[in-house]
Design a protein around this motif. Structure first.
Motif, PDB file in Angstrom:
ATOM      1  N   GLY A  21       0.808  -1.213   0.000  1.00 39.98           N
ATOM      2  CA  GLY A  21       0.000   0.000   0.000  1.00 39.98           C
ATOM      3  C   GLY A  21       0.838   1.258   0.000  1.00 39.98           C
ATOM      4  O   GLY A  21       0.525   2.240  -0.697  1.00 39.98           O
ATOM      5  N   VAL A  22       1.927   1.261   0.755  1.00 42.25           N
ATOM      6  CA  VAL A  22       2.802   2.440   0.811  1.00 42.25           C
ATOM      7  C   VAL A  22       3.355   2.773  -0.569  1.00 42.25           C
ATOM      8  O   VAL A  22       3.291   3.915  -1.030  1.00 42.25           O
ATOM      9  CB  VAL A  22       3.947   2.215   1.821  1.00 42.25           C
ATOM     10  N   VAL A  23       3.911   1.779  -1.254  1.00 48.28           N
ATOM     11  CA  VAL A  23       4.526   2.053  -2.556  1.00 48.28           C
ATOM     12  C   VAL A  23       3.493   2.313  -3.635  1.00 48.28           C
ATOM     13  O   VAL A  23       3.805   2.908  -4.669  1.00 48.28           O
ATOM     14  CB  VAL A  23       5.464   0.902  -2.975  1.00 48.28           C
TER      15      VAL A  23
ATOM     16  N   HIS B 123     -10.410   4.747  -5.249  1.00 47.43           N
ATOM     17  CA  HIS B 123      -9.756   5.997  -5.650  1.00 47.43           C
ATOM     18  C   HIS B 123     -10.755   7.017  -6.198  1.00 47.43           C
ATOM     19  O   HIS B 123     -10.507   8.216  -6.164  1.00 47.43           O
ATOM     20  CB  HIS B 123      -8.692   5.716  -6.710  1.00 47.43           C
ATOM     21  N   THR B 124     -11.855   6.551  -6.727  1.00 44.69           N
ATOM     22  CA  THR B 124     -12.858   7.489  -7.226  1.00 44.69           C
ATOM     23  C   THR B 124     -13.447   8.315  -6.085  1.00 44.69           C
ATOM     24  O   THR B 124     -13.965   9.415  -6.310  1.00 44.69           O
ATOM     25  CB  THR B 124     -13.995   6.726  -7.928  1.00 44.69           C
ATOM     26  N   LEU B 125     -13.323   7.810  -4.857  1.00 43.15           N
ATOM     27  CA  LEU B 125     -13.827   8.544  -3.695  1.00 43.15           C
ATOM     28  C   LEU B 125     -12.731   9.330  -2.990  1.00 43.15           C
ATOM     29  O   LEU B 125     -12.985  10.392  -2.425  1.00 43.15           O
ATOM     30  CB  LEU B 125     -14.448   7.561  -2.688  1.00 43.15           C
ATOM     31  N   SER B 126     -11.513   8.818  -3.015  1.00 46.72           N
ATOM     32  CA  SER B 126     -10.476   9.379  -2.160  1.00 46.72           C
ATOM     33  C   SER B 126      -9.512  10.322  -2.858  1.00 46.72           C
ATOM     34  O   SER B 126      -8.841  11.103  -2.204  1.00 46.72           O
ATOM     35  CB  SER B 126      -9.662   8.233  -1.537  1.00 46.72           C
ATOM     36  N   ALA B 127      -9.392  10.242  -4.197  1.00 52.91           N
ATOM     37  CA  ALA B 127      -8.390  11.036  -4.927  1.00 52.91           C
ATOM     38  C   ALA B 127      -7.024  10.775  -4.293  1.00 52.91           C
ATOM     39  O   ALA B 127      -6.625   9.627  -4.149  1.00 52.91           O
ATOM     40  CB  ALA B 127      -8.762  12.513  -4.894  1.00 52.91           C
ATOM     41  N   THR B 128      -6.278  11.833  -3.936  1.00 49.26           N
ATOM     42  CA  THR B 128      -4.959  11.646  -3.333  1.00 49.26           C
ATOM     43  C   THR B 128      -4.887  12.290  -1.959  1.00 49.26           C
ATOM     44  O   THR B 128      -3.838  12.744  -1.535  1.00 49.26           O
ATOM     45  CB  THR B 128      -3.857  12.248  -4.245  1.00 49.26           C
ATOM     46  N   SER B 129      -5.973  12.348  -1.252  1.00 48.66           N
ATOM     47  CA  SER B 129      -5.986  12.917   0.095  1.00 48.66           C
ATOM     48  C   SER B 129      -5.643  11.834   1.117  1.00 48.66           C
ATOM     49  O   SER B 129      -6.407  10.882   1.284  1.00 48.66           O
ATOM     50  CB  SER B 129      -7.357  13.511   0.414  1.00 48.66           C
ATOM     51  N   PRO B 130      -4.515  11.952   1.820  1.00 51.25           N
ATOM     52  CA  PRO B 130      -4.148  10.933   2.808  1.00 51.25           C
ATOM     53  C   PRO B 130      -5.195  10.777   3.908  1.00 51.25           C
ATOM     54  O   PRO B 130      -5.474   9.665   4.354  1.00 51.25           O
ATOM     55  CB  PRO B 130      -2.822  11.454   3.377  1.00 51.25           C
ATOM     56  N   THR B 131      -5.770  11.883   4.330  1.00 53.29           N
ATOM     57  CA  THR B 131      -6.757  11.824   5.404  1.00 53.29           C
ATOM     58  C   THR B 131      -7.992  11.036   4.981  1.00 53.29           C
ATOM     59  O   THR B 131      -8.515  10.201   5.741  1.00 53.29           O
ATOM     60  CB  THR B 131      -7.169  13.238   5.828  1.00 53.29           C
TER      61      THR B 131
ATOM     62  N   ALA C 211      -0.985  -1.553  11.249  1.00 51.97           N
ATOM     63  CA  ALA C 211      -0.711  -0.157  10.911  1.00 51.97           C
ATOM     64  C   ALA C 211       0.195   0.493  11.948  1.00 51.97           C
ATOM     65  O   ALA C 211       1.142   1.207  11.603  1.00 51.97           O
ATOM     66  CB  ALA C 211      -2.023   0.614  10.781  1.00 51.97           C
ATOM     67  N   THR C 212      -0.065   0.241  13.221  1.00 50.00           N
ATOM     68  CA  THR C 212       0.762   0.802  14.293  1.00 50.00           C
ATOM     69  C   THR C 212       2.186   0.284  14.216  1.00 50.00           C
ATOM     70  O   THR C 212       3.150   1.059  14.306  1.00 50.00           O
ATOM     71  CB  THR C 212       0.162   0.447  15.669  1.00 50.00           C
TER      72      THR C 212
ATOM     73  N   LEU D  72      -5.044   0.215   2.279  1.00 47.20           N
ATOM     74  CA  LEU D  72      -5.411   1.624   2.219  1.00 47.20           C
ATOM     75  C   LEU D  72      -4.713   2.424   3.319  1.00 47.20           C
ATOM     76  O   LEU D  72      -4.334   3.581   3.109  1.00 47.20           O
ATOM     77  CB  LEU D  72      -6.929   1.775   2.341  1.00 47.20           C
ATOM     78  N   ALA D  73      -4.530   1.827   4.494  1.00 44.01           N
ATOM     79  CA  ALA D  73      -3.795   2.502   5.562  1.00 44.01           C
ATOM     80  C   ALA D  73      -2.350   2.749   5.140  1.00 44.01           C
ATOM     81  O   ALA D  73      -1.785   3.822   5.402  1.00 44.01           O
ATOM     82  CB  ALA D  73      -3.841   1.671   6.838  1.00 44.01           C
ATOM     83  N   GLY D  74      -1.742   1.773   4.490  1.00 44.70           N
ATOM     84  CA  GLY D  74      -0.388   1.959   3.980  1.00 44.70           C
ATOM     85  C   GLY D  74      -0.330   3.012   2.896  1.00 44.70           C
ATOM     86  O   GLY D  74       0.601   3.823   2.838  1.00 44.70           O
ATOM     87  N   GLN D  75      -1.336   3.019   2.033  1.00 39.85           N
ATOM     88  CA  GLN D  75      -1.374   4.016   0.961  1.00 39.85           C
ATOM     89  C   GLN D  75      -1.517   5.433   1.515  1.00 39.85           C
ATOM     90  O   GLN D  75      -0.886   6.372   1.009  1.00 39.85           O
ATOM     91  CB  GLN D  75      -2.526   3.706   0.016  1.00 39.85           C
ATOM     92  N   ALA D  76      -2.316   5.583   2.555  1.00 45.37           N
ATOM     93  CA  ALA D  76      -2.475   6.895   3.186  1.00 45.37           C
ATOM     94  C   ALA D  76      -1.143   7.404   3.716  1.00 45.37           C
ATOM     95  O   ALA D  76      -0.783   8.584   3.540  1.00 45.37           O
ATOM     96  CB  ALA D  76      -3.504   6.814   4.315  1.00 45.37           C
ATOM     97  N   LEU D  77      -0.373   6.521   4.351  1.00 49.70           N
ATOM     98  CA  LEU D  77       0.943   6.926   4.846  1.00 49.70           C
ATOM     99  C   LEU D  77       1.888   7.227   3.693  1.00 49.70           C
ATOM    100  O   LEU D  77       2.665   8.191   3.748  1.00 49.70           O
ATOM    101  CB  LEU D  77       1.528   5.829   5.728  1.00 49.70           C
ATOM    102  N   GLY D  78       1.827   6.408   2.640  1.00 54.65           N
ATOM    103  CA  GLY D  78       2.687   6.638   1.481  1.00 54.65           C
ATOM    104  C   GLY D  78       2.447   7.985   0.827  1.00 54.65           C
ATOM    105  O   GLY D  78       3.386   8.642   0.354  1.00 54.65           O
ATOM    106  N   LEU D  79       1.194   8.424   0.778  1.00 65.01           N
ATOM    107  CA  LEU D  79       0.883   9.732   0.202  1.00 65.01           C
ATOM    108  C   LEU D  79       1.526  10.861   0.991  1.00 65.01           C
ATOM    109  O   LEU D  79       1.792  11.940   0.450  1.00 65.01           O
ATOM    110  CB  LEU D  79      -0.641   9.930   0.154  1.00 65.01           C
ATOM    111  N   HIS D  80       1.798  10.623   2.262  1.00 70.34           N
ATOM    112  CA  HIS D  80       2.492  11.617   3.092  1.00 70.34           C
ATOM    113  C   HIS D  80       4.000  11.550   2.898  1.00 70.34           C
ATOM    114  O   HIS D  80       4.652  12.545   2.572  1.00 70.34           O
ATOM    115  CB  HIS D  80       2.160  11.394   4.570  1.00 70.34           C
TER     116      HIS D  80
END
Length: 496
Positions: free
Chosen positions: A181-183, A258-266, A392-393, A319-327
């Motif tokens: 998810g991060v990558v 992705h259609t809902l989240s775009a690139t917003s990590p939050t 995630a933690t 998705l949790a990993g992807q959120a962190l990756g976007l940051h």
């Protein structure tokens, strides 16, 4: 006889309760401790400045053998191994840097610094050595554990639990998904930087194309396991399902989100938490949990219920990993030329990682605490909410440690003004072995699975003595590492 041995192996690899989270943290702390010692040798002695057989062997001992020792010979006292790595690292860092080493390493950087930044700009996405080190270490311990678990030298508490509890291999499975998810955030950030906006159809087609080879590997594993009558634990994923099917189905489903989240990590993180919570509510307030744990296996769904329903939890982890990756994979600012600006950027990144660790950790405590929360138990088999939050933690905390080591030992990386300087400083901060494992991770994982199967077919692992087991495991580790380093040396990237 073969059937009897298979039954013995299935019973042997089962684990009813697992180990404590504290012990798991001590074992996995060997990875950042080894990186700290590697960084101290690099920055104070310039030991890994030039690649050679000696440096590669040392790299192998630090980042592969130490992890093997932590899960076998030092499994009852991993803190001793941690101290054996940290103590010399601190001693080296306290000592002043050698003049000749400093001169040897700094010359290329001074030469590259003369190149105008306008002609060699920083790439849109920064190079993050600590992410490479984290993913490489995770791949190493995964490859080691899938074979070591078949030997008595590997503690049963580290094996996957049956229903409830925590173990080293449980967090390893989730970490594999979290890492993916991060990558996965990198192409999203690259498309944003290039002002590209592909439609949902194009995204879905790309995701399916990416998923097909992994699904094919799942079918290959299914065919070989059933054809060779290889020992397997049905309660992991089901009769026909395996981990490759879970990995292969993640990209298409994530694309729909992705259609809902775009690139917003939050927003991505919120969707991850809400998905895991909704799934957990179904487990707790319907008959779904009882169906997964106790239903007879009479049709395809009931036969593969663990893999089918746990997919929701793994999707939340992804998705949790992807959120962190976007940051952490985004370049915070192109202005980092002065020491104060570079230091501020790195501190900001550390704060982000720390805050994510505290956020996921707080939610995990709240859901699992008997006194202050809901008293839920972790279940890798269900991939329930506590399991998602634990994974995630754990990974956010690991990334924070690696980032802290990189910040303290390689401050020049964040001060790079040109792309060439950033690449050189990044290479200087990345161990060769971990870079190689990270580069072709999935292909190496596949080969490791094949070698594990061959060894189990040819050797009675349950009857091996401690010395024999360590001999086989060290040989296996050397073969897998040689493949990874060889592919990296020949500049081969196998994308699956």
């Amino acid at each position: 006889m073969a059937q009897s041995y298979k039954s013995m192996k299935e019973d042997f690899v089962s684990n009813l309760s697992g180990g404590s989270i504290g012990e798991i943290n001590q074992v996995t702390a060997v990875a950042p401790a080894a990186y700290l010692l590697w960084s101290a040798l690099q920055t104070r002695q310039g030991f890994f400045a030039n690649e050679s057989l000696a440096t590669t062997l040392t790299d192998f001992l630090l980042h592969v053998v130490c992890l093997l020792l932590a899960t076998t010979l030092y499994s009852s006292a991993p803190m001793i191994l941690d101290l054996l790595l940290v103590a010399p690292a601190i001693a080296l860092l306290i000592l002043p840097q050698a003049f000749q080493t400093q001169k040897k390493i700094s010359k290329p950087a001074q030469k590259d610094a003369k190149v105008p930044a306008a002609k060699d700009p920083l790439p849109p996405l920064p190079i993050r050595p600590f992410v490479t080190v984290w993913r490489g270490g995770m791949m190493v311990i995964t490859c080691l554990a899938i074979l070591a678990v078949d030997f008595k030298i590997f503690p049963r508490r580290f094996a996957k639990v049956e229903n409830w509890g925590t173990s080293l291999m449980d967090v390893g499975v989730g970490s594999f998904v979290f890492s993916a998810g991060v990558v996965s955030a990198r192409p999203m950030l690259r498309a944003t930087a290039d002002n590209e906006a592909p439609g949902i159809t194009q995204k879905l087609a790309f995701a399916i194309k990416h998923a097909l080879p992994i699904l094919a590997l799942g079918l290959l594993r299914l065919y070989t396991v059933k054809g060779l009558n290889y020992a397997e634990h049905v309660t992991e994923y089901g009769v026909h399902w395996n981990f490759f099917f879970t990995l292969g189905l993640l990209p298409p489903f994530v694309t729909l989100f992705h259609t809902l989240s775009a690139t917003s990590p939050t927003i991505v993180a919120s969707i991850s938490f809400l998905l895991a919570t909704a799934y957990d509510l179904l487990l707790e307030f319907t008959d779904l949990k009882a169906f997964i744990l106790t239903a007879p296996r009479v049709d395809f769904l009931s036969q593969n219920r663990e893999g089918v329903f746990s997919f929701s939890g793994y999707l939340a982890i992804f998705l949790a990993g992807q959120a962190l990756g976007l940051h952490i994979l985004a370049r915070q600012s192109a202005k980092g030329s002065t020491p104060s600006e570079a230091f501020a950027q790195k501190i900001r990144l550390l704060v982000i990682l720390t805050m994510w660790s505290l956020l996921w950790g707080g939610l995990f405590f709240f859901t699992t605490s008997y006194r202050y929360g809901f008293n839920l138990q972790v279940s890798r088999r269900l991939a329930n909410l506590p399991y998602v939050l634990w994974v995630a933690t754990f990974n956010c905390a690991q990334l924070t440690l690696f980032c802290l080591i990189e910040t303290c030992c390689f401050p020049a990386l964040s001060r790079a003004e040109t792309g060439s300087v950033e690449r050189k400083e990044s290479a200087r901060a990345t161990p060769r072995v971990l870079r190689a494992f990270n580069r072709n991770g999935l292909a190496i994982f596949l080969v490791a699975n094949l070698l594990t199967g061959l060894i189990n077919l040819g050797v009675d692992t349950l009857s091996m003595s401690q010395n024999q087991a360590m001999g086989i495991l060290l040989t296996y580790a050397a073969l897998v590492t040689s493949l990874a380093v060889g592919l990296d040396h020949w500049d081969i990237s196998i994308k699956l």
